[in-house]
Design a protein around this motif. Structure first.
Motif, PDB file in Angstrom:
ATOM      1  N   CYS B 238      -0.294   6.786   1.920  1.00  8.15           N
ATOM      2  CA  CYS B 238       0.792   5.949   2.442  1.00  8.15           C
ATOM      3  C   CYS B 238       0.311   4.535   2.706  1.00  8.15           C
ATOM      4  O   CYS B 238      -0.748   4.305   3.267  1.00  8.15           O
ATOM      5  CB  CYS B 238       1.353   6.562   3.714  1.00  8.15           C
ATOM      6  SG  CYS B 238       2.665   5.582   4.456  1.00  8.15           S
ATOM      7  N   LEU B 239       1.114   3.587   2.283  1.00  6.97           N
ATOM      8  CA  LEU B 239       0.773   2.168   2.438  1.00  6.97           C
ATOM      9  C   LEU B 239       1.373   1.575   3.713  1.00  6.97           C
ATOM     10  O   LEU B 239       1.269   0.375   3.947  1.00  6.97           O
ATOM     11  CB  LEU B 239       1.283   1.384   1.223  1.00  6.97           C
ATOM     12  CG  LEU B 239       0.738   1.836  -0.143  1.00  6.97           C
ATOM     13  CD1 LEU B 239       1.638   1.354  -1.263  1.00  6.97           C
ATOM     14  CD2 LEU B 239      -0.670   1.307  -0.340  1.00  6.97           C
ATOM     15  N   CYS B 241       4.324   0.822   4.346  1.00 11.19           N
ATOM     16  CA  CYS B 241       5.053  -0.357   3.877  1.00 11.19           C
ATOM     17  C   CYS B 241       6.517  -0.354   4.271  1.00 11.19           C
ATOM     18  O   CYS B 241       7.214  -1.357   4.094  1.00 11.19           O
ATOM     19  CB  CYS B 241       4.919  -0.489   2.369  1.00 11.19           C
ATOM     20  SG  CYS B 241       5.878   0.724   1.457  1.00 11.19           S
ATOM     21  N   GLY B 242       7.024   0.776   4.757  1.00 17.24           N
ATOM     22  CA  GLY B 242       8.401   0.794   5.250  1.00 17.24           C
ATOM     23  C   GLY B 242       9.483   0.846   4.190  1.00 17.24           C
ATOM     24  O   GLY B 242      10.668   0.928   4.510  1.00 17.24           O
ATOM     25  N   THR B 243       9.079   0.835   2.924  1.00 22.34           N
ATOM     26  CA  THR B 243      10.060   0.879   1.835  1.00 22.34           C
ATOM     27  C   THR B 243      10.994   2.080   1.970  1.00 22.34           C
ATOM     28  O   THR B 243      12.215   1.957   1.828  1.00 22.34           O
ATOM     29  CB  THR B 243       9.308   0.934   0.485  1.00 22.34           C
ATOM     30  OG1 THR B 243       8.635  -0.308   0.303  1.00 22.34           O
ATOM     31  CG2 THR B 243      10.242   1.182  -0.679  1.00 22.34           C
ATOM     32  N   CYS B 244      10.420   3.237   2.291  1.00 28.02           N
ATOM     33  CA  CYS B 244      11.210   4.465   2.377  1.00 28.02           C
ATOM     34  C   CYS B 244      12.366   4.319   3.364  1.00 28.02           C
ATOM     35  O   CYS B 244      13.494   4.691   3.071  1.00 28.02           O
ATOM     36  CB  CYS B 244      10.313   5.646   2.745  1.00 28.02           C
ATOM     37  SG  CYS B 244       9.146   5.304   4.069  1.00 28.02           S
ATOM     38  N   ASN B 277       7.039   3.941   9.902  1.00 30.81           N
ATOM     39  CA  ASN B 277       5.781   3.873   9.161  1.00 30.81           C
ATOM     40  C   ASN B 277       5.028   2.576   9.428  1.00 30.81           C
ATOM     41  O   ASN B 277       3.849   2.467   9.082  1.00 30.81           O
ATOM     42  CB  ASN B 277       6.043   3.950   7.652  1.00 30.81           C
ATOM     43  CG  ASN B 277       6.509   5.320   7.229  1.00 30.81           C
ATOM     44  OD1 ASN B 277       7.699   5.568   7.138  1.00 30.81           O
ATOM     45  ND2 ASN B 277       5.579   6.222   7.008  1.00 30.81           N
ATOM     46  N   LEU B 298       3.555   8.657   9.193  1.00 31.58           N
ATOM     47  CA  LEU B 298       4.265   9.331   8.109  1.00 31.58           C
ATOM     48  C   LEU B 298       4.829  10.666   8.609  1.00 31.58           C
ATOM     49  O   LEU B 298       5.983  11.008   8.362  1.00 31.58           O
ATOM     50  CB  LEU B 298       3.323   9.570   6.929  1.00 31.58           C
ATOM     51  CG  LEU B 298       3.986  10.222   5.713  1.00 31.58           C
ATOM     52  CD1 LEU B 298       4.862   9.217   4.976  1.00 31.58           C
ATOM     53  CD2 LEU B 298       2.960  10.793   4.750  1.00 31.58           C
ATOM     54  N   ALA B 330       3.819   4.536  -3.409  1.00 34.08           N
ATOM     55  CA  ALA B 330       2.702   5.473  -3.456  1.00 34.08           C
ATOM     56  C   ALA B 330       3.116   6.837  -3.991  1.00 34.08           C
ATOM     57  O   ALA B 330       2.317   7.778  -3.988  1.00 34.08           O
ATOM     58  CB  ALA B 330       2.096   5.618  -2.065  1.00 34.08           C
ATOM     59  N   ILE B 332       5.174   9.002  -2.719  1.00 32.33           N
ATOM     60  CA  ILE B 332       5.360  10.054  -1.707  1.00 32.33           C
ATOM     61  C   ILE B 332       6.848  10.391  -1.665  1.00 32.33           C
ATOM     62  O   ILE B 332       7.682   9.509  -1.499  1.00 32.33           O
ATOM     63  CB  ILE B 332       4.879   9.552  -0.334  1.00 32.33           C
ATOM     64  CG1 ILE B 332       3.394   9.177  -0.412  1.00 32.33           C
ATOM     65  CG2 ILE B 332       5.121  10.604   0.736  1.00 32.33           C
ATOM     66  CD1 ILE B 332       2.880   8.454   0.817  1.00 32.33           C
TER      67      ILE B 332
HETATM   68  S1  SF4 Z   1       5.870   6.795   2.439  1.00 28.06           S
HETATM   69 FE1  SF4 Z   1       7.088   5.023   2.979  1.00 28.06          FE
HETATM   70  S2  SF4 Z   1       5.673   3.711   4.094  1.00 28.06           S
HETATM   71 FE2  SF4 Z   1       4.426   5.181   2.987  1.00 28.06          FE
HETATM   72  S3  SF4 Z   1       3.946   4.166   1.057  1.00 28.06           S
HETATM   73 FE3  SF4 Z   1       5.782   5.394   0.723  1.00 28.06          FE
HETATM   74  S4  SF4 Z   1       7.475   3.980   1.067  1.00 28.06           S
HETATM   75 FE4  SF4 Z   1       5.637   3.048   1.963  1.00 28.06          FE
END
Ligand code: SF4
Ligand code: FAD
Ligand code: SF4
Ligand code: SF4
Ligand code: SF4
Ligand code: SF4
Ligand code: FES
Lengths: 254, 347, 302
Positions: B238-239, B241-244, B277, B298, B330, B332
């Motif tokens: 996990c980066l 990054c908050g994208t999710c 995240n 996460l 990533a 996930i």
């Molecule tokens: S799980 Fe969410 S915070 Fe983690 S890398 Fe994927 S999008 Fe970004």
């Protein structure tokens, strides 16, 4: 802030440019709608872009550009002695910036390449903090005007400014962009500090990390992702070293 | 609920009328990924033909029309020793066309948090009640698992809902606002044949789901597997990054920032959507961070989806759209993570 | 020792059902509006902590604002931010909201620059409170570490105001250094007028310190606890309340008769921003006051 009874000190500020494009100063001078308000917060004594006055009485020195010549080092040291606060302005000043590409070649090659048969004396590119003590760094290539104004306001009000701790991806997604990693490009947004509103990605260009690393930066994971997508170490290195702003994060791995 | 049909030709006339009179938002193709697949987003449209009615799913959900990524909560006007707070909730009515069942269910979950309960959010209520929703059935993608989460069918929370039954749409009319709009457009009563086609189409759609995620007992598993290695395994990737959370239709948490204008005449108090995240989600003054590692953050995102929300509202927060899985840099995705947690072989 | 399952006092139930209704249904749309307040007094307690007295300026709003000991409010400093602060004062006095605030960051630093007369905003009150009506007829142990005395002052005032309803009351208070001790000017009054048994301890004494030295748990040697008749209220950092509560548990006080307050990041106070979540629980709605049994069984609480 009158309601809190805080008296505003109107600090004398100076802007100095070194090896750079002066784009960051332009950012500040360009902000016409707020420039007047901004100029009432501080007293500008040296600013190439909007006045030609030159004075030696200033409290805050904004240093724009990287340091690449011996005379620049001496000039910078003089400024440091005079200023109470030295602020590195822009990616060049904070990290060396695009100028650092020079580091990858030998000094002689660069001199030959750029100046041909009129060689000048140049040194390996340095960021401001590699030469003198820096009190505050405002990265960005160019800097974000809004962020710069906010920082000055914080300074004038005597309250601490905090950069965003999260990476560019958040702002990228808030602008409803499709991820460029899925469009076959190398994007360093996941390890780069937000605050630019993801301007590059909004314009379909990947992030090269001009704002330096985000607080949490999982470079090993991003590197693996890029490798799995088929990028070679050289291709990856070319991007991560573009501004020299992420080396702190990427060097121990690559 | 009123059940009618409308011919596709008339539907086009109807939508063009709607567009002429209102801000209308609908799915449009905006990009192509590296394999050449189209990428869709909800955007304002100006004519029926701009709408990608047979879109797959939008890359980002439509929550930003109800919970803008950045929203002003109030302004403070300064005047010498005085300040005054100003709050505005007003919003222009708008129409959203082509909303999938999972997205409507996502909104219903947001309604639970932001419209019902002890402290309704006037900002959300203003946007929600001023949005006219036209839903549309579709064939699921290979990675959609909304059926597992009971979100493949929307029973309320919309104004109109359409199902394609050949040359016409089977239409559920769920508000008098919607009914009034059909004054000038011809709609028909349902005939036996329509009903049969509708039932057959519903059955066909339901049979097309390829991805299943077992939800039974998942809430307890979240507790029992709190220390599981699965979190570390995915957390390492996990980066943060908050994208999710940004693309998710039901993630609603936020941060609040205040900024004084350079004129010193006013300050803005803004709400910015956040993600658990992100590194400082649970950080407090002095620098103590209650969730310092990417893995615990996460894990917490899953914990809120499948335990915290269930405790409050008796259903998971996730609707199974897999947007987070598609957008995550990533790779996930909830399907793999939950399979992993259940110690089941992935696919 | 036989253990009898205690009878719950149902009469106290409505009181427990929830905080006074900040969400006045008729004014549903006002959840983000602040009450404008004037700072009427500032007491410098230590280098780091000040006590602020606030008065809600609008008389109508002032009448609406009631709270229970243990609840907190969101304090707005326009332009700088909004922060959760426990109400540290008497719930009976409407004219004055007491807040004891430590300098910790952006908002609190600015607040320390404010003067008497400065206008600030508040929203609330929010959260759960100490079930003081359930404690009627019992002994009460009030245990605080450091800044934990701030939220503890609300129940102390409550007990002062209802002193005859409670049996023995003891205060145990520990700080790092003698100069960190808050509200020492009130100890005499609490001890002499209200007949509290007060025990102080510091970790790092200076040359003038004549009292006890050590961790707060050492004070237990000085106090007799009747586990069947005692409720405990513990405020302080998690490590501290964990040690204290574990000790009290060994003495025999049931875990649901010990109350602690949790602290998390907060941005709304209304169960919306999710920043304060501990496991599946919102600290702002289901807390900050929780019984120790609940806290023990929360994921990520300690
Ligand atoms: S799980 Fe969410 S915070 Fe983690 S890398 Fe994927 S999008 Fe970004
Ligand atoms: C229920 C509760 C009661 C509290 N009671 C008191 C009290 O009586 N006295 C006191 O001095 N302090 C109290 N605190 C802690 C106080 O809220 C923080 O010290 C304060 O938020 C720090 O804000 P800052 O802007 O100065 O710090 P910064 O570090 O600049 O914080 C930035 C922002 O993060 C958030 N934040 C940071 N730390 C915390 C925190 N610990 N809790 C919640 N949000 C935080 C706030 O929104 C804050 O504005 C309490 C906290 C909670 C949760
Ligand atoms: S990796 Fe780049 S393009 Fe992808 S979400 Fe992050 S910032 Fe945006
Ligand atoms: S997107 Fe990246 S490279 Fe572009 S301005 Fe922002 S931080 Fe710099
Ligand atoms: S799961 Fe995480 S990102 Fe989503 S709403 Fe909950 S706290 Fe926010
Ligand atoms: S699948 Fe992902 S994006 Fe979709 S609702 Fe569930 S958590 Fe949100
Ligand atoms: S403070 Fe926002 S959810 Fe608790």
């Amino acid at each position: 802030m009158e309601y809190l009874g805080i008296e505003l000190k109107k600090p004398k500020v100076s802007f100095f440019d070194f090896t750079c494009c002066e784009g960051c100063q332009l950012q500040i001078a360009n902000k016409e709608d707020t420039l007047v308000d901004f100029l009432s917060l501080v007293e500008v004594v040296n600013f190439r872009e909007i006045s030609s006055e030159k004075k030696d009485h200033y409290e805050i020195a904004f240093i724009e550009g990287a340091i690449s010549r011996q005379d620049e080092i001496e000039r910078l040291e003089k400024i440091r002695k005079q200023a109470k606060l030295v602020v590195a302005l822009g990616t060049c000043a904070c990290y060396g910036g695009v100028n650092s590409l020079k580091k990858r070649f030998s000094v002689e090659d660069v001199v030959n390449e750029v100046y041909g048969h009129n060689p000048v004396e140049t040194l390996p590119v340095k960021s401001v903090k590699e030469v003198v003590a820096v009190d505050f760094e405002i990265p960005g290539c160019p800097i974000s005007k809004a962020e710069f104004e906010s920082i000055i306001l914080h300074l004038v009000l005597g309250t601490e400014f905090r950069f965003k701790k999260y990476p560019v991806c958040v702002e990228c997604k808030q602008n409803l962009n499709h991820c460029l990693l899925d469009e076959g490009k190398i994007c360093l947004g996941p390890i780069t500090r937000a605050g630019c509103n993801a301007v590059c990605i909004n314009g379909k260009l990947p992030c090269y990390g001009c704002r330096g690393p985000a607080e949490e930066n999982n470079w090993p994971s991003l590197k693996q992702i890029l490798t799995e997508k088929g990028f070679s170490p050289e291709q990856i290195d070319e991007k991560t070293s573009f501004f020299n702003s992420l080396t702190e994060v990427t060097k121990n791995e690559s | 609920m009123l059940y009618k049909t409308i011919s596709k030709a008339n539907f086009k006339v109807f939508i063009n009328e709607v567009i002429a009179g209102n801000v209308t938002i609908a799915p449009k193709m905006t990009d192509k990924d590296s394999e050449g697949n189209p990428v869709y987003q909800f955007q304002q449209v100006y004519a029926f033909d701009e709408i990608a009615l047979n879109y797959t799913k939008t890359y980002s959900s439509l929550k930003n029309f109800f919970l803008p990524f950045k929203e002003s909560l109030s302004t403070f006007q300064f005047d010498k020793n005085e300040w005054k707070q100003k709050i505005e909730y007003s919003i222009h009515p708008r129409v959203i066309v082509g909303v999938r069942a999972c997205d409507i269910n996502g909104l219903l979950k947001l309604d639970n948090v932001l419209m019902k309960g002890k402290y309704p959010s006037p900002y959300y209520v203003a946007r929600r009640t001023n949005t006219f929703l036209i839903g549309l059935d579709h064939e699921p993608m290979a990675d959609c698992f909304c059926q597992s989460l009971n979100s493949d069918e929307a029973l309320h929370g919309f104004d109109l809902f359409l199902t394609d039954i050949g040359d016409k749409y089977f239409m559920q009319i769920n508000s008098s606002k919607a009914f009034n709009l059909f004054k000038n457009v011809q709609i028909n009563d349902i005939e036996t044949e329509d009903e049969e086609k509708y039932i057959a189409e519903k059955k066909r759609i339901a049979s097309l789901f390829k991805t299943r995620v077992a939800i039974t007992g998942l809430s307890n598993l979240m507790d029992i597997e709190f220390e599981s290695d699965v979190w570390k395994k995915w957390g390492d990737k996990c980066l943060s990054c908050g994208t999710c959370a940004m693309v998710c239709p039901t993630c609603y948490c936020f941060t609040v920032t205040e900024s004084i204008d350079v004129s010193l005449k006013f300050a803005l108090k803004e709400k910015v959507l956040y993600s658990c995240n992100l590194v400082d989600f649970a950080e407090v003054a002095g620098g103590h961070n209650f969730r310092p590692e990417p893995a615990t953050r996460l894990k917490y995102r899953f914990y809120h989806q499948h335990r915290g929300f269930v405790e409050s509202y008796d259903e998971p927060k996730c609707v199974g759209c897999n947007r987070c899985g598609i957008a995550c840099p990533a790779g996930i995705n909830p399907i793999d993570v939950i399979h992993d947690l259940r110690m089941e072989d992935v696919k | 020792m036989s253990y009898e399952i205690p009878r719950e006092n149902i009469a106290a139930e409505p009181f427990m059902a929830g905080p006074p209704d900040f969400n006045r249904k008729s004014r549903l749309m006002q959840t983000d509006k602040v009450y404008e307040c004037m700072i009427t007094n500032i007491v410098e307690l230590t280098d780091m902590e000040k006590l602020f007295h606030l008065k809600i300026m609008d008389p109508g709003e002032s009448r609406l604002f009631t709270f229970r000991p243990g609840q907190f409010l969101m304090l707005e400093l326009p332009g700088f931010g909004e922060i959760p602060i426990s109400i540290s004062g008497s719930s009976a006095i409407r004219e004055r909201i007491g807040l004891c605030i430590r300098k910790a960051g952006k908002v609190t630093n600015m607040l320390h620059k404010a003067r008497i007369g400065t206008k600030v905003g508040v929203r609330g009150p929010f959260g759960t409170h100490f079930p003081l009506e359930r404690m009627v007829g019992h002994n009460i142990l009030l245990i605080a570490g450091g800044l934990g005395l701030a939220p503890l002052r609300a129940p102390i005032y409550w007990v002062n105001e209802h002193r005859s309803e409670y049996a023995d009351v003891a205060i145990m208070y520990g700080t790092k250094r003698p100069k960190d001790i808050l509200f020492d000017y009130q100890f005499d009054m609490w001890g002499k007028i209200y007949n509290y048994d007060i025990h102080l301890i510091v970790e790092e004494p200076d040359e003038n310190w004549k009292g006890r030295v050590g961790l707060i748990t050492e004070l237990f040697n000085e106090v007799d606890i009747d586990p069947h008749r005692t409720y405990a209220i513990v405020c302080g950092p998690p490590v501290m309340f964990k040690f204290v509560c574990n000790h009290l548990n060994q003495v025999g006080i049931p875990m649901d008769r010990m109350f602690v307050t949790l602290e998390r990041r907060m941005h709304c106070g209304m169960g919306k921003c999710c920043r304060c979540m501990v496991g599946s629980t919102f600290t702002c709605v289901d807390g900050p006051v929780m019984d120790y049994w609940t806290v023990m069984n929360l994921k990520e609480a300690i």
